[in-house]
Design a protein around this motif. Structure first.
Motif, short mmCIF file in Angstrom:
data_model
loop_
_atom_site.label_atom_id
_atom_site.label_comp_id
_atom_site.label_asym_id
_atom_site.label_seq_id
_atom_site.Cartn_x
_atom_site.Cartn_y
_atom_site.Cartn_z
N ASN A 149 19.15 48.52 -32.05
CA ASN A 149 19.30 49.72 -31.22
C ASN A 149 19.94 50.84 -32.03
O ASN A 149 19.52 52.00 -31.95
CB ASN A 149 20.14 49.43 -29.97
CG ASN A 149 19.32 48.89 -28.83
OD1 ASN A 149 18.09 48.90 -28.86
ND2 ASN A 149 19.99 48.41 -27.81
N TRP A 150 20.97 50.52 -32.80
CA TRP A 150 21.65 51.53 -33.62
C TRP A 150 20.65 52.18 -34.59
O TRP A 150 20.61 53.39 -34.76
CB TRP A 150 22.83 50.94 -34.37
CG TRP A 150 23.53 51.99 -35.17
CD1 TRP A 150 23.32 52.31 -36.47
CD2 TRP A 150 24.53 52.90 -34.69
NE1 TRP A 150 24.13 53.35 -36.84
CE2 TRP A 150 24.87 53.73 -35.77
CE3 TRP A 150 25.16 53.07 -33.46
CZ2 TRP A 150 25.82 54.73 -35.65
CZ3 TRP A 150 26.11 54.07 -33.35
CH2 TRP A 150 26.43 54.88 -34.42
N ASN A 151 19.83 51.34 -35.23
CA ASN A 151 18.84 51.86 -36.18
C ASN A 151 17.84 52.78 -35.48
O ASN A 151 17.43 53.80 -36.05
CB ASN A 151 18.12 50.71 -36.89
CG ASN A 151 19.04 49.98 -37.85
OD1 ASN A 151 20.01 50.54 -38.36
ND2 ASN A 151 18.75 48.72 -38.09
N GLU A 152 17.45 52.45 -34.27
CA GLU A 152 16.54 53.32 -33.51
C GLU A 152 17.22 54.65 -33.19
O GLU A 152 16.58 55.71 -33.26
CB GLU A 152 16.08 52.63 -32.23
CG GLU A 152 15.18 51.45 -32.46
CD GLU A 152 13.88 51.80 -33.19
OE1 GLU A 152 13.30 52.87 -32.90
OE2 GLU A 152 13.46 51.00 -34.05
N ILE A 153 18.49 54.62 -32.87
CA ILE A 153 19.23 55.86 -32.60
C ILE A 153 19.26 56.72 -33.87
O ILE A 153 19.02 57.93 -33.81
CB ILE A 153 20.66 55.54 -32.11
CG1 ILE A 153 20.60 55.07 -30.66
CG2 ILE A 153 21.58 56.74 -32.25
CD1 ILE A 153 21.90 54.52 -30.13
N GLU A 154 19.55 56.10 -35.01
CA GLU A 154 19.61 56.85 -36.26
C GLU A 154 18.26 57.45 -36.63
O GLU A 154 18.19 58.53 -37.19
CB GLU A 154 20.14 55.98 -37.39
CG GLU A 154 21.63 55.78 -37.32
CD GLU A 154 22.23 55.30 -38.62
OE1 GLU A 154 21.61 54.46 -39.30
OE2 GLU A 154 23.31 55.80 -38.95
N LYS A 155 17.18 56.74 -36.32
CA LYS A 155 15.83 57.26 -36.60
C LYS A 155 15.44 58.36 -35.62
O LYS A 155 14.50 59.09 -35.87
CB LYS A 155 14.79 56.13 -36.50
CG LYS A 155 14.83 55.16 -37.65
CD LYS A 155 13.60 54.26 -37.58
CE LYS A 155 13.99 52.86 -37.22
NZ LYS A 155 12.87 51.95 -37.12
N GLY A 156 16.15 58.43 -34.49
CA GLY A 156 15.84 59.45 -33.48
C GLY A 156 14.64 59.12 -32.62
O GLY A 156 14.06 60.00 -31.99
#
Length: 87
Positions: free
Chosen positions: A69-76
């Motif tokens: 989830n964090w990685n998806e947030i960082e990717k936008g």
């Protein structure tokens, strides 16, 4: 600020516009804490001891999903997924 899980009256959220380190937010009865995903330790705020133990156990069990989830947030992308609660 999507809610990604809820268990035992504890609300778990992740914000779309976040700062490092990777973390999530936990709220119980008006008390709030930011929890580091990798260490499962409190970065900021506080929760009652019992609820903090539950959140810590949940975070350890779901660390991989939290990091995804964090990685998806960082990717936008906005593709933050719900994570199973403690039962």
């Amino acid at each position: 600020m999507p809610e990604i899980s809820r268990f035992f009256s504890i609300r778990i959220t992740m914000y779309y516009d976040e700062h490092r380190p990777p973390h999530f937010h936990a709220e119980y009865n008006g008390q709030k804490a930011e929890i580091d995903i990798r260490s499962a330790k409190v970065i900021k705020g506080a929760l009652p001891n019992r609820q903090l133990k539950l959140v810590t156990a949940w975070a350890i069990i779901h660390q991989e999903e939290l990091l995804e989830n964090w990685n998806e947030i960082e990717k936008g992308t906005g593709n933050v997924r719900a994570i199973d609660p403690l039962r």
